[in-house]
Design an enzyme around this catalytic site. Sequence first.
Site, PDB file in Angstrom:
ATOM      1  N   HIS A  27       0.872  -1.186   0.000  1.00  0.00           N
ATOM      2  CA  HIS A  27       0.000   0.000   0.000  1.00  0.00           C
ATOM      3  C   HIS A  27       0.907   1.233   0.000  1.00  0.00           C
ATOM      4  O   HIS A  27       1.688   1.428  -0.922  1.00  0.00           O
ATOM      5  CB  HIS A  27      -0.925  -0.102   1.220  1.00  0.00           C
ATOM      6  CG  HIS A  27      -2.039   0.896   1.275  1.00  0.00           C
ATOM      7  ND1 HIS A  27      -2.413   1.651   0.209  1.00  0.00           N
ATOM      8  CD2 HIS A  27      -2.879   1.261   2.293  1.00  0.00           C
ATOM      9  CE1 HIS A  27      -3.427   2.438   0.552  1.00  0.00           C
ATOM     10  NE2 HIS A  27      -3.723   2.229   1.815  1.00  0.00           N
TER      11      HIS A  27
ATOM     12  N   HIS B  92      -2.304  -1.904  -9.915  1.00  0.00           N
ATOM     13  CA  HIS B  92      -3.247  -1.319  -8.959  1.00  0.00           C
ATOM     14  C   HIS B  92      -4.529  -2.139  -8.967  1.00  0.00           C
ATOM     15  O   HIS B  92      -4.931  -2.634 -10.015  1.00  0.00           O
ATOM     16  CB  HIS B  92      -3.554   0.134  -9.345  1.00  0.00           C
ATOM     17  CG  HIS B  92      -4.114   0.931  -8.218  1.00  0.00           C
ATOM     18  ND1 HIS B  92      -5.431   0.861  -7.868  1.00  0.00           N
ATOM     19  CD2 HIS B  92      -3.517   1.780  -7.345  1.00  0.00           C
ATOM     20  CE1 HIS B  92      -5.623   1.652  -6.832  1.00  0.00           C
ATOM     21  NE2 HIS B  92      -4.477   2.206  -6.483  1.00  0.00           N
TER      22      HIS B  92
ATOM     23  N   ASP C 258       2.826   5.728  -6.857  1.00  0.00           N
ATOM     24  CA  ASP C 258       4.064   5.600  -6.085  1.00  0.00           C
ATOM     25  C   ASP C 258       5.315   5.488  -6.939  1.00  0.00           C
ATOM     26  O   ASP C 258       6.424   5.542  -6.419  1.00  0.00           O
ATOM     27  CB  ASP C 258       3.977   4.373  -5.164  1.00  0.00           C
ATOM     28  CG  ASP C 258       3.078   4.651  -3.987  1.00  0.00           C
ATOM     29  OD1 ASP C 258       3.048   5.804  -3.543  1.00  0.00           O
ATOM     30  OD2 ASP C 258       2.389   3.722  -3.538  1.00  0.00           O
TER      31      ASP C 258
END
Length: 463
Positions: free
Chosen positions: A290, A330, A386
């Site tokens: 995460h 994702h 990210d």
Amino acid sequence: MSKTQSTSEQTPSGELRNTGTLEVKDSRTDKSYSIQILQGGVEGDTAARAMDFRQIKTSPDEFGLMTYDPAFMNTASCKSAITFIDGDKGILRYRGYPIEQLAEKATFLEVAWLLRHGELPSQSEYDQWVHDVTFHTYVHENIKTFLQGFRYDAHPMSMLCSAVAALSSFYPEAKAIHDPEQRNISIVRLLAKMPTLAAFCYRHIKGLPFIYPDNSLSYTENFLSMVARMSEPKYEANPVFVKALEILFILHADHEQNCSTSAVRAVGSSQVDPFSAVAAGVAALYGPLHGGANEQVLRMIGEIGHPKNVAGFIDEVKGGKGARLMGFGHRVYKSYDPRAKIVKALADEVFKQVGMDKDLEIALKLEEAALNDEYFISRKLYPNVDFYTGLIYRSMAFPTDFFTVLFAVARAAGWLAQWEEMLNDKEQKIARPRQIYVGYGERPYTSKLTTRFPSTSKDALRK
Ligand code: ACO
């Protein structure tokens, strides 16, 4: 669009409407059932109520049919009017506003207000909100002592998680979660104190004295001041960093029912105070799958070491021996994460100012290799938010361990908006999933022990 459907200009009702029925036949009993199909707002998805399946049973004393959905791959745990995502089209909107427009034009505190209240603030609402958040940035002195108890090499996410949980003990009145005034002050306190706690964690691991908030600065400037100020009487942050951080905070502010938000909602559903619920969110965010992924991206790039090693690394990932291309893939985006596009452009701007990051070349090569590789194409694996954030954070001189803390500061806005929405939702109760028991049937207890009180003397431990 059907006649009953609202347009984007109308205020959404927040209710689910009936849009058809599902006819289900149980082959065990030959009985048929009609299950309502429900739909959300303007572009809402469709769903059936899991509880409607409970009526399906073979005998009156049977519990009834449940739905089985490990990892909530296809379960809507709530209705929400906060964030809209279309994972296939790469769309992300907060309260209807495209993330691209908010990132370009709004401030983080304006977005935090929007997430919570559903509308953009008027000037007077905004002024009051900024004032309130600014004047609650100080933490009790005991929090400093508490943080100083951590070892020098403690992970700042462990420190942040514990410090947020500890705040609960400083504000026992926050337990009154059904009192709107208490809810408001807790939300203000949490948003105001998250940057202070985060900066204190940073200063502790660096062995530097804590810097108190400067209430004459903006939210992000003040945060950078608490992180980086040394002996100068007034800290002046690099405007490019201030702008970059403001945008990154907006991009990370909410992302509907992700792991940490679900944790905040689930823990908050027990009616615990919001400090404890948000601490659960911080814990969930810490995980490498995460929020911890931005940290892992940099570690992965460090291990790859040189652009010439990219092809070998991609082969390793495809080999299926457990290595993953961190920052890729994702659960909901099956196309380019819209936040990743903004972050990539932002990285270009920051690097223009501070010079190229030495690992950016590896990142660009990794991205190019993956986007042209059948393994990633067929699985719809694209860069997520990210992938490039870590490179920006590092160019701003944040240590790798600290990246997820920055994410947590921003996500607090979303956690709190979602927490309050959950409390105001009459359909919500304490979160308590069911299970399908697959263990033993009843069996008699027959001890395998020869003694109940084994010796714990040094000799026994040495054996
Ligand atoms: N690298 C290589 N292969 C991957 C990756 C990846 N990053 N992500 C998924 N896959 C593969 C899986 O091995 C699987 O392949 P298979 O069908 O041959 O078994 C397939 O793609 C589907 O993957 P799942 O794990 O089922 O996808 P899921 O939706 O459960 O996972 C997740 C999503 C956890 C984000 C995953 O893509 C991942 O681990 N990515 C790397 C970690 C990361 O970047 N996380 C940050 C997410 S964004 C955020 O939280 C802010």
